[in-house]
Design an enzyme around this catalytic site. Sequence first.
Site, short mmCIF file in Angstrom:
data_model
loop_
_atom_site.label_atom_id
_atom_site.label_comp_id
_atom_site.label_asym_id
_atom_site.label_seq_id
_atom_site.Cartn_x
_atom_site.Cartn_y
_atom_site.Cartn_z
N GLY A 12 0.83 -1.21 0.00
CA GLY A 12 0.00 0.00 0.00
C GLY A 12 0.86 1.25 0.00
N THR A 38 -2.24 0.77 -7.14
CA THR A 38 -2.36 2.01 -7.89
C THR A 38 -1.11 2.28 -8.75
OG1 THR A 38 -2.25 4.41 -7.62
CG2 THR A 38 -1.83 3.14 -5.67
N VAL A 62 -2.75 -7.37 -2.43
CA VAL A 62 -2.37 -8.25 -1.31
C VAL A 62 -3.34 -9.41 -1.11
CG1 VAL A 62 -1.04 -6.51 -0.03
CG2 VAL A 62 -3.49 -6.75 0.43
N SER A 140 -4.72 0.05 14.08
CA SER A 140 -5.40 1.35 14.17
C SER A 140 -5.94 1.54 15.58
CB SER A 140 -6.58 1.41 13.21
OG SER A 140 -7.38 2.54 13.49
N TYR A 153 -13.94 -2.76 9.76
CA TYR A 153 -12.56 -2.23 9.80
C TYR A 153 -11.92 -2.44 11.18
CZ TYR A 153 -8.84 1.33 9.46
OH TYR A 153 -7.64 2.00 9.48
N LYS A 157 -8.50 -4.55 12.52
CA LYS A 157 -7.37 -3.90 13.17
C LYS A 157 -7.11 -4.50 14.55
CE LYS A 157 -6.33 -1.32 9.68
NZ LYS A 157 -5.07 -1.54 8.95
P1 NAD Z 1 -4.81 5.37 1.89
O1 NAD Z 1 -6.16 4.96 1.44
O2 NAD Z 1 -4.36 6.77 1.66
O3 NAD Z 1 -3.70 4.41 1.23
C1 NAD Z 1 -3.85 3.01 1.25
C2 NAD Z 1 -3.04 2.42 0.10
O4 NAD Z 1 -3.27 1.00 0.12
C3 NAD Z 1 -3.50 2.93 -1.28
O5 NAD Z 1 -2.38 3.34 -2.06
C4 NAD Z 1 -4.20 1.72 -1.88
O6 NAD Z 1 -4.09 1.65 -3.31
C5 NAD Z 1 -3.48 0.56 -1.22
N1 NAD Z 1 -4.28 -0.66 -1.24
C6 NAD Z 1 -5.60 -0.77 -0.96
N2 NAD Z 1 -5.99 -2.04 -1.18
C7 NAD Z 1 -4.90 -2.73 -1.57
C8 NAD Z 1 -4.68 -4.08 -1.93
N3 NAD Z 1 -5.67 -4.98 -1.95
N4 NAD Z 1 -3.41 -4.46 -2.30
C9 NAD Z 1 -2.41 -3.55 -2.31
N5 NAD Z 1 -2.57 -2.25 -1.99
C10 NAD Z 1 -3.80 -1.86 -1.62
O7 NAD Z 1 -4.75 4.98 3.44
P2 NAD Z 1 -3.77 5.46 4.60
O8 NAD Z 1 -4.50 6.43 5.42
O9 NAD Z 1 -2.42 5.80 4.06
O10 NAD Z 1 -3.70 4.10 5.46
C11 NAD Z 1 -2.59 3.21 5.43
C12 NAD Z 1 -2.77 2.20 6.55
O11 NAD Z 1 -2.86 2.87 7.81
C13 NAD Z 1 -4.03 1.36 6.42
O12 NAD Z 1 -3.78 0.04 6.86
C14 NAD Z 1 -4.98 2.04 7.38
O13 NAD Z 1 -5.97 1.18 7.84
C15 NAD Z 1 -4.03 2.45 8.47
N6 NAD Z 1 -4.52 3.54 9.31
C16 NAD Z 1 -4.80 4.76 8.79
C17 NAD Z 1 -5.28 5.77 9.63
C18 NAD Z 1 -5.59 7.14 9.12
O14 NAD Z 1 -6.10 7.93 9.92
N7 NAD Z 1 -5.32 7.48 7.88
C19 NAD Z 1 -5.46 5.50 10.97
C20 NAD Z 1 -5.17 4.24 11.48
C21 NAD Z 1 -4.69 3.27 10.63
#
Ligand code: NAD
Length: 244
Positions: A12, A38, A62, A140, A153, A157
């Site tokens: 990701g 992407t 994934v 998370s 979700y 987590k």
């Molecule tokens: P985001 O949506 O900006 O980026 C996620 C990336 O994962 C994207 O580039 C997407 O293309 C890729 N992705 C999605 N499905 C996929 C798959 N099947 N195979 C490969 N790649 C895939 O999200 P983010 O905010 O950068 O989050 C990243 C991680 O952090 C995630 O696991 C999210 O749950 C976790 N997280 C985020 C937050 C937040 O507040 N943003 C908080 C807690 C945890």
Amino acid sequence: MNLEGQTALITGSGRGIGKTIALKLAESGADIVLADMTPEVTKVRTEVETLGRKCLNFKADVTDIGTIEAMVKTIIEELGSIHILVNNAGITQDNLFMRMKPEQWSKVIDVNLNGVFNVSKAVIRPMVKQRSGKIINISSVVGFSGNPGQVNYSSTKSALVGFTKSLAREVGARGITVNAVAPGFIDTAMTQALNESQQEVILQQIPLGRMGDPTDIANAVAFLASEEASYITGTILHVNGGMY
Ligand code: NAD
């Protein structure tokens, strides 16, 4: 943190937190493998190479174990080994439980939990063989606190906590550490999807008074990936501005 001589695979990593982790680990000296669905991932590759590191990028889902196994084989052929795995890819498909469709439940479980299984499974043998490795899962805060609209979700987590702790116990004797980072609310596309009043409610719960920045998470990951964290395993590092 000095990660020279290390190779890190980050899922990701085409944008958001994953991209920032990739750039932070590259700045710290690691060679980088980017895996995302992407096409944006090719731009991130250019940024990593500008930092003077080797970089491979894969268009990889994934949830597709065949693609993931082939990717890991190619990485080992081209770069020799994988020292660090960051299981970062994750999605949300929010809905109140009464309205949540079975597909929304299954899709989120598939990416956020089965995806972590698939990629970890593919790297664990090479890590055991080299008798070293660092696996870092991105959990998370809502896996601990719960959140309305996120039964799917937050379940994934929380599940990563059990995954992290159990795998840490299995592979510790092989020189492999397994930890997780549990971010709070971080300013990325995922949280920009929240409306203004949802964001306001969240801000009121954060003692440090701001949303996190992706670099806050990348710094924690770089620490757990480093030699300085070599006696830490099976732990969850909360990076949430004090909200939990
Ligand atoms: P985001 O949506 O900006 O980026 C996620 C990336 O994962 C994207 O580039 C997407 O293309 C890729 N992705 C999605 N499905 C996929 C798959 N099947 N195979 C490969 N790649 C895939 O999200 P983010 O905010 O950068 O989050 C990243 C991680 O952090 C995630 O696991 C999210 O749950 C976790 N997280 C985020 C937050 C937040 O507040 N943003 C908080 C807690 C945890």
